[in-house]
Design a protein around this motif. Structure first.
Motif, PDB file in Angstrom:
ATOM      1  N   SER A  26       0.840  -1.190   0.000  1.00  0.00           N
ATOM      2  CA  SER A  26       0.000   0.000   0.000  1.00  0.00           C
ATOM      3  C   SER A  26       0.878   1.244   0.000  1.00  0.00           C
ATOM      4  N   GLU A  27       0.249   2.370  -0.178  1.00  0.00           N
ATOM      5  CA  GLU A  27       0.984   3.639  -0.136  1.00  0.00           C
ATOM      6  C   GLU A  27       1.641   3.835   1.227  1.00  0.00           C
ATOM      7  N   GLU A  28       0.928   3.462   2.293  1.00  0.00           N
ATOM      8  CA  GLU A  28       1.482   3.597   3.641  1.00  0.00           C
ATOM      9  C   GLU A  28       2.684   2.673   3.839  1.00  0.00           C
ATOM     10  N   GLY A  30       4.668   1.545   1.537  1.00  0.00           N
ATOM     11  CA  GLY A  30       5.763   2.092   0.734  1.00  0.00           C
ATOM     12  C   GLY A  30       6.437   3.255   1.420  1.00  0.00           C
ATOM     13  N   SER A  31       5.626   4.092   2.075  1.00  0.00           N
ATOM     14  CA  SER A  31       6.164   5.232   2.810  1.00  0.00           C
ATOM     15  C   SER A  31       7.009   4.762   3.995  1.00  0.00           C
TER      16      SER A  31
END
Length: 89
Positions: A26-28, A30-31
């Motif tokens: 997810s974007e989270e 990946g962050s």
């Protein structure tokens, strides 16, 4: 005997049929991964400049400050710029 290519094709077909145990990143996630990479780069730089003991101490002290909700840096004159934090005493 099954060739490597046939085994790979069978494994790929099985993977496509089975639901993945890990969802796509997810974007989270990946962050978070990007932050771990930054931490690793900082740790490696600290080790190269000052040794493992310094790097370990700095990272542990930072983690302690985060856990206790203490600021890691203090703002300079209310602006966006920052200055070094005082050494803990």
């Amino acid at each position: 005997m099954m060739s490597k290519n046939n085994a790979t094709m069978i494994a790929s077909k099985q993977q496509a049929q089975m639901p993945s145990s890990q969802p796509d990143m997810s974007e989270e996630a990946g962050s978070k991964d990007a932050f771990f990479i930054q931490l690793a780069e900082i740790a490696e730089a600290m080790i190269a400049a000052h040794g493992r003991d310094f790097a370990t101490g700095a990272l542990v002290l930072s983690a302690k400050f985060v856990a206790e909700g203490k600021p890691l840096i203090k703002p300079a004159n209310g602006g966006d710029e920052t200055v070094s934090a005082d050494k803990p005493g």
